[in-house]
Design an enzyme around this catalytic site. Structure first.
Site, short mmCIF file in Angstrom:
data_model
loop_
_atom_site.label_atom_id
_atom_site.label_comp_id
_atom_site.label_asym_id
_atom_site.label_seq_id
_atom_site.Cartn_x
_atom_site.Cartn_y
_atom_site.Cartn_z
N GLY B 39 0.95 -1.29 0.10
CA GLY B 39 -0.09 0.01 0.02
C GLY B 39 0.90 1.30 -0.07
CG ASP B 60 6.62 -7.21 -1.38
OD1 ASP B 60 6.54 -8.45 -0.54
OD2 ASP B 60 6.02 -6.07 -0.87
CG LEU B 69 -6.40 -6.17 -6.80
CD1 LEU B 69 -7.08 -6.71 -7.95
CD2 LEU B 69 -4.83 -6.21 -7.28
CE LYS B 84 1.51 -7.93 -2.70
NZ LYS B 84 1.46 -7.35 -1.32
CG ASP B 128 2.99 -6.34 6.16
OD1 ASP B 128 4.31 -6.77 6.55
OD2 ASP B 128 2.55 -7.13 5.44
CG ASN B 129 6.76 -7.39 9.76
OD1 ASN B 129 7.78 -7.54 10.28
ND2 ASN B 129 6.60 -7.50 8.42
CB CYS B 191 -3.88 -3.29 7.02
SG CYS B 191 -2.78 -1.99 7.59
CB CYS B 335 -1.71 -16.13 11.55
SG CYS B 335 -0.29 -15.25 12.55
#
Lengths: 77, 374
Positions: B39, B60, B69, B84, B128-129, B191, B335
């Site tokens: 994002g 990534d 998306l 990605k 993202d972490n 997120c 997870c």
């Protein structure tokens, strides 16, 4: 003496407001103690505290009309 | 590399009197690494490529999914399942074939961070972490690379610049001055679980690209030692100064050797008072014993797992369905990266204090990496 507190991220869910005011608080240690008393769930989150737009790392005196922000870390990207 | 004088591509920014051909040449000479093509990374990369940053690296390890998306605007339906970084590199080359683009389809770790980062002048954090955020921060601090930080959740985002000396105050700060202690993994949200409004990383990622352009070209005042916090619902900006931590409680690596030996996953996750299981121990346990394995990811999340049987219950549904899960065996919860499974294990212990439940450290991503290697 009145302190204004701005609350960010998921902390505002715990406090159920994005802003609040507290009276008779002389320093940030007292403020933390009061906040944890009022909202015990705050203990679960490590957040940074900014006094008058500067983040602090130790007990800091508070004066009338000071603005304190409570900011949690975000990890999303 | 130099641009041709009559190149119309950059005309509108070259005619800015603060910018001119000098700034354009600086952009073309610059090397920027964007970590995470999600994002934040997508909009940042798009603008940096369009502006003419001469060398862009994208790292990534993930693949595109349909739930990306709504905010990762460089991807389309045809890209689902593709890597990605490589996919973004192809799109950027279509936007601007005059620049060098390098894609790295693997995970950034403390083992590969230094050899990658030394090739770049400036780093943009679009991860993202928390574990990767501390890792990037420490690597940039040791290598003295400016780091442009951005993070989002729900309707709020943060942006700031680390490891850049403020010439007026002679102060330089980083992420550890903002959040000296790692977050409590049981209370942090990603997120994937908490959601994010699609435009928000667009705004924060674009601000990160703006800071990169300012730092490279030397125009304006960069956001060093400062964080801007943006709330999309209230449309408010709150900015504050980061002050250096003088007496750190947590030790951080000060050189390459300490950095290589620092366990970022452990630093950010397993300090919680729940039981965790390493990949190696999990592999042994599941071959030796009959255990109950539970996947708490959302139902459409990748990667797919075919190698062992498990029950799929997204974390949000767990409180309602927890009573239906057989608990006679040991339970292992996994997870994507090991955060949500920690919360799930906590829920299990609240409901059944007598059971044995573990959270898989590093999640299915780490498990897959381990199995690809062995």
């Amino acid at each position: 003496m009145k302190i204004k507190i701005l609350v960010f991220g998921q902390l505002s869910e715990i406090i159920n407001a994005s802003e609040l005011a507290l009276l008779a608080i002389n320093n940030t240690d007292e403020l933390n103690k009061k906040l944890f008393e009022l909202y015990p769930k705050l203990n679960e989150i490590k957040f940074t505290m900014a006094v008058n737009k500067k983040n602090i790392h130790e007990n800091t005196p508070l004066n009338h009309e000071d603005v304190v922000a409570l900011l949690p870390p975000f990890s999303g990207g | 590399m130099s641009f041709t004088q009559n190149n119309d591509r950059y005309h509108r920014q070259i005619i800015l009197k603060e910018f001119g051909e000098t700034a354009q040449q600086k952009l073309l000479n610059a090397k920027v690494l964007v970590i995470g093509a999600g994002g934040l990374g997508c909009p940042a990369l798009q603008y940096l490529a369009a502006a003419g940053v001469g060398t862009i690296g994208i790292i990534d390890f993930d693949v595109v999914t349909i739930s990306n998306l709504h905010r990762q605007i460089l991807f389309s339906l045809n890209d689902i399942g593709k890597q990605k970084a490589t996919t973004v590199a192809i799109k950027l080359a279509e936007i601007n074939p005059e620049i060098q683009i390098q894609a790295y389809d693997f995970q950034l770790t403390n083992k590969n961070a230094f050899e990658l980062l030394v090739n770049y002048d400036l780093v943009i954090d679009g991860t993202d972490n928390f574990a990767t955020r501390y890792l990037i921060n420490d690597a940039c601090a040791i290598l003295n690379k400016p780091l442009i930080y951005g993070a989002v959740l729900r309707f709020e985002g943060q942006v700031g610049v680390f490891n850049l000396l403020d010439n007026e105050t002679q102060i330089m700060t980083n992420y550890r001055d903002l959040f000296p202690q790692p977050p409590n993994p049981l209370s942090t949200l990603s997120c994937n679980e908490a959601g994010v409004i699609g435009v928000l990383p667009g705004i924060i990622g674009t601000m990160q690209a703006t800071e990169a352009i300012k730092i490279i070209t030397g125009i304006g005042k960069p956001l060093c030692n400062k964080i801007i916090s943006y709330n999309a619902l209230q449309n408010t900006f709150y900015d504050f100064e980061i002050t250096p931590v003088l007496n750190p409680i947590e030790t951080s690596p000060q050189n390459e050797m300490e950095f290589l030996n620092f366990n970022y996953e452990w630093f950010c996750s397993s300090k919680a008072n729940v039981s965790s299981i390493s990949i190696i121990d999990f592999e042994e346990l599941r071959t030796k014993e009959k255990i109950t394995i539970i996947d708490v990811r959302e139902r459409n999340e990748l990667p797919l797992v075919n190698e062992f049987d498990f029950i799929s219950i997204p974390l949000n549904d767990l409180p309602n369905l927890i009573a239906s899960i057989p608990i006679e065996n040991k339970i292992v919860v996994f997870c994507k990266s090991g955060n949500r499974s920690l919360k799930a294990v906590k829920l299990f212990y609240e409901k059944y204090p007598q059971i044995t439940a573990f959270s898989l450290i590093g999640g299915i991503d780490a498990w897959q990496q381990f199995n690809n290697k062995t």
